[in-house]
Write a protein that holds these residues in place. Structure first.
Motif, short mmCIF file in Angstrom:
data_model
loop_
_atom_site.label_atom_id
_atom_site.label_comp_id
_atom_site.label_asym_id
_atom_site.label_seq_id
_atom_site.Cartn_x
_atom_site.Cartn_y
_atom_site.Cartn_z
N SER A 78 12.94 -5.28 69.08
CA SER A 78 11.94 -6.29 68.73
C SER A 78 10.99 -5.77 67.64
O SER A 78 10.56 -6.52 66.77
N LYS A 79 10.71 -4.46 67.66
CA LYS A 79 9.87 -3.87 66.60
C LYS A 79 10.62 -3.82 65.28
O LYS A 79 10.04 -4.02 64.21
N LEU A 80 11.94 -3.56 65.36
CA LEU A 80 12.77 -3.57 64.14
C LEU A 80 12.77 -4.97 63.52
O LEU A 80 12.63 -5.12 62.31
N ARG A 81 12.92 -5.99 64.38
CA ARG A 81 12.90 -7.38 63.88
C ARG A 81 11.56 -7.71 63.23
O ARG A 81 11.52 -8.35 62.19
N ARG A 82 10.48 -7.23 63.84
CA ARG A 82 9.14 -7.49 63.28
C ARG A 82 9.01 -6.86 61.90
O ARG A 82 8.50 -7.48 60.96
N LEU A 83 9.49 -5.62 61.76
CA LEU A 83 9.44 -4.94 60.46
C LEU A 83 10.26 -5.71 59.42
O LEU A 83 9.81 -5.90 58.28
N GLU A 84 11.44 -6.18 59.83
CA GLU A 84 12.29 -6.95 58.92
C GLU A 84 11.62 -8.25 58.50
O GLU A 84 11.74 -8.67 57.35
N GLN A 85 10.88 -8.89 59.42
CA GLN A 85 10.17 -10.13 59.09
C GLN A 85 9.08 -9.90 58.05
O GLN A 85 8.77 -10.78 57.26
N ILE A 86 8.53 -8.70 58.05
CA ILE A 86 7.49 -8.36 57.06
C ILE A 86 8.13 -8.09 55.69
O ILE A 86 7.67 -8.58 54.67
N ILE A 87 9.23 -7.32 55.70
CA ILE A 87 9.81 -6.84 54.44
C ILE A 87 10.79 -7.81 53.78
O ILE A 87 10.72 -8.06 52.57
N HIS A 88 11.72 -8.39 54.57
CA HIS A 88 12.82 -9.17 53.99
C HIS A 88 12.41 -10.33 53.07
O HIS A 88 12.97 -10.46 51.99
N PRO A 89 11.44 -11.19 53.48
CA PRO A 89 11.09 -12.30 52.58
C PRO A 89 10.57 -11.83 51.22
O PRO A 89 10.86 -12.43 50.19
N ARG A 90 9.82 -10.73 51.23
CA ARG A 90 9.26 -10.21 49.97
C ARG A 90 10.35 -9.61 49.09
O ARG A 90 10.35 -9.77 47.87
N VAL A 91 11.30 -8.94 49.72
CA VAL A 91 12.44 -8.37 48.98
C VAL A 91 13.28 -9.51 48.40
O VAL A 91 13.72 -9.45 47.25
N ALA A 92 13.47 -10.58 49.18
CA ALA A 92 14.27 -11.73 48.73
C ALA A 92 13.67 -12.38 47.48
O ALA A 92 14.39 -12.73 46.54
N ARG A 93 12.36 -12.51 47.47
CA ARG A 93 11.69 -13.11 46.29
C ARG A 93 11.87 -12.25 45.05
O ARG A 93 12.13 -12.75 43.96
N GLU A 94 11.77 -10.94 45.24
CA GLU A 94 11.92 -10.01 44.11
C GLU A 94 13.37 -10.02 43.60
O GLU A 94 13.61 -10.01 42.39
N GLN A 95 14.33 -10.07 44.53
CA GLN A 95 15.76 -10.12 44.15
C GLN A 95 16.05 -11.40 43.35
O GLN A 95 16.73 -11.37 42.33
N ALA A 96 15.51 -12.53 43.80
CA ALA A 96 15.72 -13.82 43.11
C ALA A 96 15.16 -13.77 41.69
O ALA A 96 15.80 -14.24 40.74
N ARG A 97 14.00 -13.14 41.54
CA ARG A 97 13.37 -13.01 40.22
C ARG A 97 14.24 -12.17 39.28
O ARG A 97 14.50 -12.55 38.13
N LEU A 98 14.73 -11.03 39.79
CA LEU A 98 15.57 -10.13 38.97
C LEU A 98 16.91 -10.78 38.62
O LEU A 98 17.44 -10.57 37.53
#
Length: 200
Positions: A78-98
């Motif tokens: 559950s802590k791993l999922r929480r960390l992923e919820q923090i990081i993944h959306p921000r990484v996705a936005r950066e990937q889309a931009r690149l």
């Protein structure tokens, strides 16, 4: 342009394959590098991580102590999922931009998105094709021992925290064996790159 997701299990040889694609002329976007970028001190994701996991996951210079954070999250789903919820959306936005930037520079670009948790994060739905790099479990364990100094138990915990490799290979468009001798592997990557370039 074609956007290709490159994934595999931990220590299957994904980074080696990514470098080979780069040598062939592909534009490689590294999810791990983006994840490092979004958690730099003071950034919103960094603040959210400190708020969630406390200051015990920081180095003296205020950067994230990845080993300390890893020790917390890889023992607790559950802590791993929480960390992923923090990081993944921000990484996705950066990937889309690149990706947009790459397409703007070259409409025939082959963009390879190197992402460990491609299926786990649902990124397979956002790419045109998926390449999975495989390796047998003993090779993964040996590489994690050599690369990270992991014990067998730590290596297995890290491997099991990801979706089973069998499931990833079943859903892939293309497979590459990360235990293939490098000269042969480069030949296979070149062949695949030309196929992808034709599709782009």
């Amino acid at each position: 342009m074609i956007l290709v997701g490159l994934t595999g299990g931990v220590a299957t040889g994904k980074s080696t394959v990514a470098k080979m694609f780069e040598r062939c002329g592909a534009i490689v976007i590294d999810a791990d590098a983006l994840a490092h970028r979004v958690v730099e001190p003071g950034k919103p994701a960094w603040r959210a991580i400190i708020k969630t996991f406390g200051k015990g996951v920081l180095n003296p210079d205020r950067t994230l102590n990845r080993q300390a954070l890893g020790a917390v999250v890889f023992r607790n789903p559950s802590k791993l999922r929480r960390l992923e919820q923090i990081i993944h959306p921000r990484v996705a936005r950066e990937q889309a931009r690149l990706t947009r930037q790459a397409a703007g520079n070259d409409p025939k670009a082959v963009v390879v998105y190197d992402v460990p948790l491609l299926y786990e994060a649902g990124i397979d739905k956002r790419v045109d094709r998926v390449i999975v790099v495989t390796a047998d479990r003993e090779t993964q364990i040996a590489r994690l021992y050599k690369r990270n100094g992991f014990t067998r138990a730590e290596a297995l915990r890290r491997i099991r925290s990801q979706m089973p490799l069998k499931q990833k290979t079943a859903a892939a468009d293309d497979l590459l064996d990360g235990t293939t001798p490098r000269p042969r592997l480069l030949t296979l990557v070149k062949r695949l790159y030309h196929k992808l370039h034709t599709l782009a």
